[in-house]
Design an enzyme around this catalytic site. Sequence first.
Site, PDB file in Angstrom:
ATOM      1  N   GLU A   1       0.816  -1.231  -0.155  1.00 31.08           N
ATOM      2  CA  GLU A   1      -0.016  -0.087  -0.095  1.00 31.08           C
ATOM      3  C   GLU A   1       0.771   1.203   0.079  1.00 31.08           C
ATOM      4  O   GLU A   1       0.563   2.172  -0.747  1.00 31.08           O
ATOM      5  CB  GLU A   1      -0.950   0.053   1.106  1.00 31.08           C
ATOM      6  CG  GLU A   1      -2.139  -1.133   1.138  1.00 31.08           C
ATOM      7  CD  GLU A   1      -1.445  -2.490   1.691  1.00 31.08           C
ATOM      8  OE1 GLU A   1      -0.321  -2.650   1.829  1.00 31.08           O
ATOM      9  OE2 GLU A   1      -2.294  -3.304   1.351  1.00 31.08           O
TER      10      GLU A   1
ATOM     11  N   MET B   1      15.457  -7.992   0.703  1.00 29.76           N
ATOM     12  CA  MET B   1      14.447  -7.130   0.178  1.00 29.76           C
ATOM     13  C   MET B   1      14.806  -6.004  -0.646  1.00 29.76           C
ATOM     14  O   MET B   1      15.945  -5.263  -0.736  1.00 29.76           O
ATOM     15  CB  MET B   1      13.903  -6.567   1.455  1.00 29.76           C
ATOM     16  CG  MET B   1      13.155  -7.482   2.712  1.00 29.76           C
ATOM     17  SD  MET B   1      11.534  -7.761   1.797  1.00 29.76           S
ATOM     18  CE  MET B   1      10.672  -6.394   1.872  1.00 29.76           C
TER      19      MET B   1
ATOM     20  N   PRO C   1      11.897 -15.524  -2.552  1.00 26.38           N
ATOM     21  CA  PRO C   1      10.742 -15.571  -1.500  1.00 26.38           C
ATOM     22  C   PRO C   1      10.156 -14.337  -0.995  1.00 26.38           C
ATOM     23  O   PRO C   1      10.765 -13.169  -0.879  1.00 26.38           O
ATOM     24  CB  PRO C   1      11.331 -16.498  -0.647  1.00 26.38           C
ATOM     25  CG  PRO C   1      12.730 -16.172  -0.483  1.00 26.38           C
ATOM     26  CD  PRO C   1      12.997 -15.740  -1.790  1.00 26.38           C
TER      27      PRO C   1
END
Length: 427
Positions: free
Chosen positions: A66, A312, A273
């Site tokens: 978001e 990440m 992942p």
Amino acid sequence: MAAPFLYSAWVAASMVLVPFAALTETRKLRRAGVSVARAHEKLGHATEPRPSAGPLVWFHAASVGESLSVLALIGRMGQALPQAHFLITSGTATSARLVASRLPPRTVHQFAPFDAPGPLNRFLNHWRPDAAIFVESEIWPQMLRRTHARGAKMALLNARLSARSIAGWQKRPKLARYLFEVFDLILTQNDQMAEAMVAMHAPPDRVARGINLKSMSDPLPVDEDALFEARAALSHRPVWIASSTHEGEEQTVLAAHHRLLKTHPDLHLILAPRHPERGDAVMRLIDTAGLSATRRTRGEHPGAQVYLADTMGELGTWYALGDIVFLGGSLRPIGGHNPFEVAQSGAIALSGPHVTNFDETYDAMVEAGAARIVKDSQDLAATVDSLLNDTDARDTARAAARSFTESQTDQLDTIAERLIKALELAP
């Protein structure tokens, strides 16, 4: 409208719960590397000054997806409103890190305050937003009512609620009306959600269909140094990528890769992942599948049969290495992940059938030839094999992906214009 009993009860309960929530959340953020000062933003203690000039537009989102989805919109609004400043709040350490690396001009990030009187009053006293935009399902009762009471114009953007949430709001009409009446504009992801918002007692004249904002995000960043090193390590080997996979999906991907190696012995799989902390577990799955692997968190480069990209914020780099991407969260009923990011990289998006979070985007991309749906390991392997063998089909699908992304630009400008008008932000 007088406050319903349920709202008043929540206000009282939140005052009791705040100390416990603060202890839990502060510990969680500290474990994730967040400083004490920043963790205390949850209690409404700002760590950045409020801009002294120009309107302040506050965007509140929940987590990574978001938060990132609104950055492109903030950029467009910033171009149209050169005097405005923007604040984006979210709740997780991961969202804070990723947003910080991509903030548009004149934009700051803070952790969202708890939905309780003390934290919210401190937050609103400091930031004094002229407009507030809440994203998807961020319907916190006190946050909405207290922001409204301060005179801010308000919008609900990209509205999306689960069937269970919709049913719950319909059973509480007084509370629903009390909360939804604060919005000057409610833009939903599709027609069905627009109808649901009206059924949940939102003001019908303020509800309209918008777009799935996540399909309008900016291109993912690419680390050019890491990309150069990876390309050098792989040489001219063919590559496909499986990203944002969840528990129970890696086995399917690895089985497909095992099958593909029989006809494409040099084929390389980059496996990323969704939750990098699962890296050790995924590495064991690779070993069990009898495949060789190198691993990003060990500082290793691609080169074996599988590269475990357990970090990440690097998907843009991995997408740049190949033009076939399987998106996880879709072989199980999780809802799927954003195929628009894949299309922006010029790759073909493959996905399982469970894509409720991006129904409209997948429908349009499949129709355009930019995405394909697979149902299991055998189907995934067959689709990748077909694309590897047919250069013309692959090039056609990549061209369709580029055309699809270009077609979305005007829609984002339209959303920005509607918000500026509804929130009375135009000079």
